[in-house]
Design a protein around this motif. Structure first.
Motif, PDB file in Angstrom:
ATOM      1  N   ILE A 146      39.325  45.985  37.837  1.00 16.34           N
ATOM      2  CA  ILE A 146      39.887  45.035  39.014  1.00 16.34           C
ATOM      3  C   ILE A 146      41.210  45.512  39.363  1.00 16.34           C
ATOM      4  CG2 ILE A 146      40.893  42.811  38.669  1.00 16.34           C
ATOM      5  CD1 ILE A 146      38.937  42.249  36.085  1.00 16.34           C
ATOM      6  N   VAL A 205      23.863  34.251  39.739  1.00 12.99           N
ATOM      7  CA  VAL A 205      24.596  35.442  39.737  1.00 12.99           C
ATOM      8  C   VAL A 205      23.962  36.538  39.206  1.00 12.99           C
ATOM      9  CG1 VAL A 205      26.966  34.310  39.701  1.00 12.99           C
ATOM     10  CG2 VAL A 205      25.991  34.724  37.564  1.00 12.99           C
ATOM     11  N   ASN A 243      25.062  34.574  28.618  1.00 12.50           N
ATOM     12  CA  ASN A 243      26.363  35.269  28.399  1.00 12.50           C
ATOM     13  C   ASN A 243      26.962  35.459  29.430  1.00 12.50           C
ATOM     14  OD1 ASN A 243      27.954  37.008  27.455  1.00 12.50           O
ATOM     15  ND2 ASN A 243      26.509  38.473  26.577  1.00 12.50           N
ATOM     16  N   LEU A 267      36.930  40.510  42.551  1.00 22.52           N
ATOM     17  CA  LEU A 267      36.574  39.669  41.654  1.00 22.52           C
ATOM     18  C   LEU A 267      35.205  38.592  42.607  1.00 22.52           C
ATOM     19  CD1 LEU A 267      39.051  38.715  38.997  1.00 22.52           C
ATOM     20  CD2 LEU A 267      36.839  40.040  38.787  1.00 22.52           C
ATOM     21  N   TYR A 268      35.454  38.470  43.918  1.00 20.29           N
ATOM     22  CA  TYR A 268      34.503  37.887  44.541  1.00 20.29           C
ATOM     23  C   TYR A 268      33.302  38.789  44.803  1.00 20.29           C
ATOM     24  CZ  TYR A 268      37.454  33.714  44.370  1.00 20.29           C
ATOM     25  OH  TYR A 268      38.093  32.741  43.779  1.00 20.29           O
ATOM     26  N   VAL A 269      32.083  38.407  44.353  1.00 16.93           N
ATOM     27  CA  VAL A 269      31.081  39.383  44.205  1.00 16.93           C
ATOM     28  C   VAL A 269      30.120  38.776  45.256  1.00 16.93           C
ATOM     29  CG1 VAL A 269      29.132  40.190  42.862  1.00 16.93           C
ATOM     30  CG2 VAL A 269      31.229  40.140  42.066  1.00 16.93           C
ATOM     31  N   SER A 285      34.258  41.506  28.952  1.00 15.36           N
ATOM     32  CA  SER A 285      35.151  42.034  28.226  1.00 15.36           C
ATOM     33  C   SER A 285      36.388  42.622  28.901  1.00 15.36           C
ATOM     34  CB  SER A 285      34.414  43.570  27.756  1.00 15.36           C
ATOM     35  OG  SER A 285      35.372  44.414  27.368  1.00 15.36           O
ATOM     36  N   TRP A 289      41.646  36.578  35.687  1.00 11.92           N
ATOM     37  CA  TRP A 289      40.592  36.994  36.343  1.00 11.92           C
ATOM     38  C   TRP A 289      39.343  35.977  36.135  1.00 11.92           C
ATOM     39  CZ3 TRP A 289      42.309  41.903  33.065  1.00 11.92           C
ATOM     40  CH2 TRP A 289      43.300  42.332  33.440  1.00 11.92           C
ATOM     41  N   TRP A 317      44.441  44.679  39.919  1.00 14.04           N
ATOM     42  CA  TRP A 317      45.430  44.026  39.131  1.00 14.04           C
ATOM     43  C   TRP A 317      46.444  43.055  40.007  1.00 14.04           C
ATOM     44  CZ3 TRP A 317      46.092  48.480  35.273  1.00 14.04           C
ATOM     45  CH2 TRP A 317      44.850  48.624  34.550  1.00 14.04           C
ATOM     46  N   ALA A 321      23.574  42.702  28.958  1.00 19.06           N
ATOM     47  CA  ALA A 321      24.692  41.745  29.322  1.00 19.06           C
ATOM     48  C   ALA A 321      25.591  42.103  30.472  1.00 19.06           C
ATOM     49  CB  ALA A 321      25.665  42.048  28.178  1.00 19.06           C
ATOM     50  N   ARG A 322      25.813  41.207  31.349  1.00 17.49           N
ATOM     51  CA  ARG A 322      26.487  41.468  32.739  1.00 17.49           C
ATOM     52  C   ARG A 322      25.638  41.916  33.626  1.00 17.49           C
ATOM     53  NH1 ARG A 322      32.533  43.072  31.037  1.00 17.49           N
ATOM     54  NH2 ARG A 322      32.771  42.924  33.669  1.00 17.49           N
ATOM     55  N   PHE A 347      29.766  41.673  37.771  1.00 17.83           N
ATOM     56  CA  PHE A 347      31.249  41.663  37.903  1.00 17.83           C
ATOM     57  C   PHE A 347      31.893  42.768  37.496  1.00 17.83           C
ATOM     58  CE2 PHE A 347      29.746  37.280  37.976  1.00 17.83           C
ATOM     59  CZ  PHE A 347      30.191  36.849  39.044  1.00 17.83           C
ATOM     60  N   PRO A 348      33.115  43.273  37.852  1.00 22.14           N
ATOM     61  CA  PRO A 348      33.617  44.706  37.614  1.00 22.14           C
ATOM     62  C   PRO A 348      33.938  44.733  36.142  1.00 22.14           C
ATOM     63  CG  PRO A 348      34.773  43.475  39.042  1.00 22.14           C
ATOM     64  CD  PRO A 348      33.735  42.612  38.822  1.00 22.14           C
ATOM     65  N   PRO A 349      33.958  45.996  35.445  1.00 21.27           N
ATOM     66  CA  PRO A 349      34.888  46.257  34.375  1.00 21.27           C
ATOM     67  C   PRO A 349      36.350  46.023  34.559  1.00 21.27           C
ATOM     68  CG  PRO A 349      33.397  48.157  35.003  1.00 21.27           C
ATOM     69  CD  PRO A 349      33.315  47.031  35.992  1.00 21.27           C
ATOM     70  N   TRP A 350      37.010  45.452  33.628  1.00 21.80           N
ATOM     71  CA  TRP A 350      38.317  45.005  33.844  1.00 21.80           C
ATOM     72  C   TRP A 350      39.369  45.913  34.350  1.00 21.80           C
ATOM     73  CZ3 TRP A 350      42.956  46.252  31.399  1.00 21.80           C
ATOM     74  CH2 TRP A 350      42.754  46.876  30.532  1.00 21.80           C
ATOM     75  N   TYR A 375      38.717  40.583  30.207  1.00 23.98           N
ATOM     76  CA  TYR A 375      39.317  39.482  31.156  1.00 23.98           C
ATOM     77  C   TYR A 375      40.101  38.654  30.309  1.00 23.98           C
ATOM     78  CZ  TYR A 375      35.975  40.881  34.802  1.00 23.98           C
ATOM     79  OH  TYR A 375      35.260  41.405  35.912  1.00 23.98           O
ATOM     80  N   TYR A 387      27.268  46.490  36.176  1.00 18.18           N
ATOM     81  CA  TYR A 387      27.547  45.087  35.866  1.00 18.18           C
ATOM     82  C   TYR A 387      27.659  44.453  37.191  1.00 18.18           C
ATOM     83  CZ  TYR A 387      29.586  45.967  31.239  1.00 18.18           C
ATOM     84  OH  TYR A 387      29.715  46.274  29.788  1.00 18.18           O
ATOM     85  N   GLN A 393      31.994  31.288  40.602  1.00 22.48           N
ATOM     86  CA  GLN A 393      30.820  31.890  40.901  1.00 22.48           C
ATOM     87  C   GLN A 393      29.688  31.602  39.848  1.00 22.48           C
ATOM     88  OE1 GLN A 393      31.481  36.024  42.904  1.00 22.48           O
ATOM     89  NE2 GLN A 393      33.482  35.511  42.108  1.00 22.48           N
TER      90      GLN A 393
END
Lengths: 255, 255
Positions: free
Chosen positions: A241, A5, B44, A250-252, B48, B54, A243, A37-38, A235-238, B50, A233, B61
């Motif tokens: 998202i 990923v 990692n 969230l499917y990347v 953050s 989510w 909601w 990270a991410r 995966f997206p910052p929360w 989540y 990132y 994935q």
């Protein structure tokens, strides 16, 4: 199994790379892991005691074949010389010309279209070994049981550091000159190197700090596309998202 | 590309996982990276903010399909609850029953033979969230611009921590009870939690130290085969290389 990923930031080298996550020293590996990270997985491919001669067969195995479905190496730092520069009769000694040829071969394994490991998008960074503090190193070796003789010399390690820079210029890849950065920070005084190299050979927190800052400066200047500030990132910052329909964001998809 | 040479220790969770390599705190991610160097790649997969809701699409994935050629996940730590336990109207809130169902689903995705991600050899560890210091958390939120209301309650986070333990028992996987370990270290006093949680929510160096020690104790007891002391380097220590014929020892076959 771990899915592919994130792309990879690979740190390939000797003990100074392997120790980059050591507790208490804020090593460069740890700091890269944090800032990427991410974004990228920072992989420790440091091998204590290894020289470039032993590094090549390992390198062939840690970089995938172009035909494999494997994480892309976006950034590759190659950091050898501290062991190659050992003096005879150390089994770690690699003659200077051979050292340069080995580093060149590593770069070519990634950059030559005919190589099975060809990866033209990989950003390569060559890193020079730090200066040796022979006062501290001699004391460390003489304190062992049985005592050992000094295995590295100041000027010889300097010539290996210079050689890394020559290969970087010839191969047109980025160069992080840790030798010069630490030598200058120490006011060009061998005893003052104690501030940066605990045992005369390995970087401590102050030494890794200089190395890390030089590395990030080099990335910003030579390869800004892989500077962590310029990467998103996976995966997206929360807060981004959706909601109500989280699965939409969230499917990347990988490029 | 990065070849598959080491198996993986995956850390999957929220910001307390994502921050595990932060400079200056000797986080659990960094310490695992250090002790598992040359043995497992510690990845990692902390996100953050989540919650488990989510987390599930992301988890689908980041763990590969059983049919993929991908690094095995030897150890998988799943650490959620700190955000799921947010109180309404926070969009991070996940009802307690749903939280338990989500954690159960994550475990089943790895453990059910019918799952596309089936990986029976993966050692799973569930980790409970730390206690919330609502005094510090409230002060942090009230100091923001605009000020925010308290979003977590002490007893509610405790019930989410208990729920993690219940899922671990029901699913017969290892459990690291960070909530209880930190609560006891603080002498069961909410103000005393300040020693372990800087902002009332995230672990500082003292907090991560407790978490790391509990994690390693659990691995030693429940899954000793994946304790770092019981695993060998993938590539040999340099003193074990056949110096005359290095390639003999340096080409490593995967099982």
């Amino acid at each position: 199994m771990a899915a592919y990923v994130q792309d990879v930031f690979m740190l390939f080298g000797d003990s100074i790379t392997q120790g980059g996550w050591e507790p208490g020293v804020n090593g460069f590996g740890q700091r890269l892991s944090h800032v990427y990270a991410r974004k990228l997985d920072v992989l420790n491919r440091g091998f204590s005691g290894y020289n470039t001669e032993w590094g090549i067969p390992v390198f062939e195995q840690v970089i995938a074949r172009s035909t494999d479905s494997a994480p892309k190496i976006r950034v590759l730092a190659i950091w050898f010389g501290a062991n190659d520069a050992c003096i005879r009769p150390s089994p770690q000694h690699v003659p200077l010309d051979k050292f340069k040829a080995n580093l060149t071969r590593m770069v070519e394994m990634v950059r030559e279209p005919s190589s099975p490991h060809y990866s033209p998008a990989t950003r390569i960074i060559l890193v020079s070994p730090p200066p040796v503090n022979t006062i501290a190193r001699r004391a460390d070796l003489e304190a062992r049981n049985p005592p050992l003789k000094l295995d590295r010399e100041f000027d010889i390690t300097r010539s290996y550091a210079d050689a890394v820079g020559e290969v970087a210029v010839a191969q047109k890849v980025a160069f992080v000159d840790v030798w010069t950065a630490i030598w200058e920070a120490a006011g060009k005084s061998e005893p003052a190197l104690a501030k940066y190299l605990g045992d005369g050979l390995h970087l401590n927190e102050e030494g890794y700090d200089i190395m890390y800052e030089e590395l990030i400066k080099t990335i910003a200047k030579e390869y800004p596309d892989v500077h962590y500030d310029n990467m998103k990132y996976v995966f997206p910052p929360w807060a981004e998202i959706d909601w109500e329909h989280p699965e939409k964001s969230l499917y990347v998809k990988k490029e």
